[in-house]
Scaffold this motif. Structure first.
Motif, mmCIF file in Angstrom:
data_model
loop_
_atom_site.group_PDB
_atom_site.id
_atom_site.type_symbol
_atom_site.label_atom_id
_atom_site.label_comp_id
_atom_site.label_asym_id
_atom_site.label_seq_id
_atom_site.Cartn_x
_atom_site.Cartn_y
_atom_site.Cartn_z
ATOM 1 N N TYR A 67 3.047 -1.015 -14.473
ATOM 2 C CA TYR A 67 3.931 -2.150 -14.747
ATOM 3 C C TYR A 67 3.123 -3.354 -15.229
ATOM 4 O O TYR A 67 3.532 -4.060 -16.163
ATOM 5 C CB TYR A 67 4.725 -2.498 -13.476
ATOM 6 N N TRP A 70 1.582 -2.542 -18.810
ATOM 7 C CA TRP A 70 2.538 -2.091 -19.823
ATOM 8 C C TRP A 70 2.143 -0.719 -20.358
ATOM 9 O O TRP A 70 2.155 -0.445 -21.551
ATOM 10 C CB TRP A 70 2.638 -3.099 -20.982
ATOM 11 N N SER A 71 1.784 0.163 -19.436
ATOM 12 C CA SER A 71 1.403 1.514 -19.851
ATOM 13 C C SER A 71 2.223 2.531 -19.055
ATOM 14 O O SER A 71 3.024 2.172 -18.197
ATOM 15 C CB SER A 71 -0.093 1.739 -19.608
#
Length: 198
Positions: A67, A70-71
């Motif tokens: 989170y 952003w992966s």
């Protein structure tokens, strides 16, 4: 019968299929066996619980990392439950061997409990009927037993009589007025003594 006396009596008689068992004997022994099994299985199951909790925490950390960066979530390695089980193999085998005697003790006291309610021990196999069988067996085990003698053994008539006021735990049993008669002549004499005008 108290819990300790019931447990000792049932463990001493694992292959006694004849006779009767009171409700207290059966339920105290069942409770004792459940507590012993929980106490014995708790140390064996704790490593599995710890591994599951660690896996859940690792998964939560991986989700937080995904989170924040952003992966995609990188799943953590699954716990080695098979390795844990293989490490405890000796303990599981010992537990299985030590539970053989209590298993037979529980089966025999269950058969004797069924005898107490006037049923054959073969009623145990009703448990094989899905859903209804276990419920019926539980009902058979919960119902009060027959107070008087049945085809499986003597009853518990003494429990019907009130306790003595002296504080004794012996039941007060009424006297049998014919107990002193030894022969047919004695019985005839009693009959004639009670018939007026003879």
């Amino acid at each position: 019968m108290g819990p300790i006396a019931a447990t000792i009596h049932c463990l001493k008689t694992p292959f006694t299929w004849k006779g009767r068992a009171s409700p207290s004997e059966y339920w105290w022994f069942t409770l004792a066996m459940m507590l012993i099994q929980v106490a014995a299985l708790l140390p064996l199951t704790l490593p599995f619980i710890r591994a599951g909790v660690a896996y859940r925490d690792a998964w939560a950390r991986a989700e937080i990392v995904a989170y924040n960066t952003w992966s995609e979530v990188v799943p953590p390695a699954a716990p080695d439950l098979l390795g844990i089980a293989q490490g405890q193999q000796v303990y599981w085998m010992a537990f299985g061997i030590l539970m053989i005697l209590p298993l037979f003790s529980h089966l025999s006291v269950m058969v004797r409990r069924l005898h107490d309610s006037g049923r054959s021990g073969w009623w145990y196999w009703i448990i094989l009927i899905p859903i209804v069988g276990p419920i019926l067996l539980l009902i058979f085990l919960v119902v009060p037993g027959e107070v008087y003698r049945n085809r499986f053994g003597p009853g518990r008539q003494a429990d019907l009589y009130p306790r003595a006021r002296r504080g004794s735990d012996m039941p007060v049993v009424p006297r049998d007025p014919l107990a002193h008669l030894q022969s047919a002549e004695d019985l005839r004499g009693l009959r004639h003594s009670r018939m007026p005008g003879v």
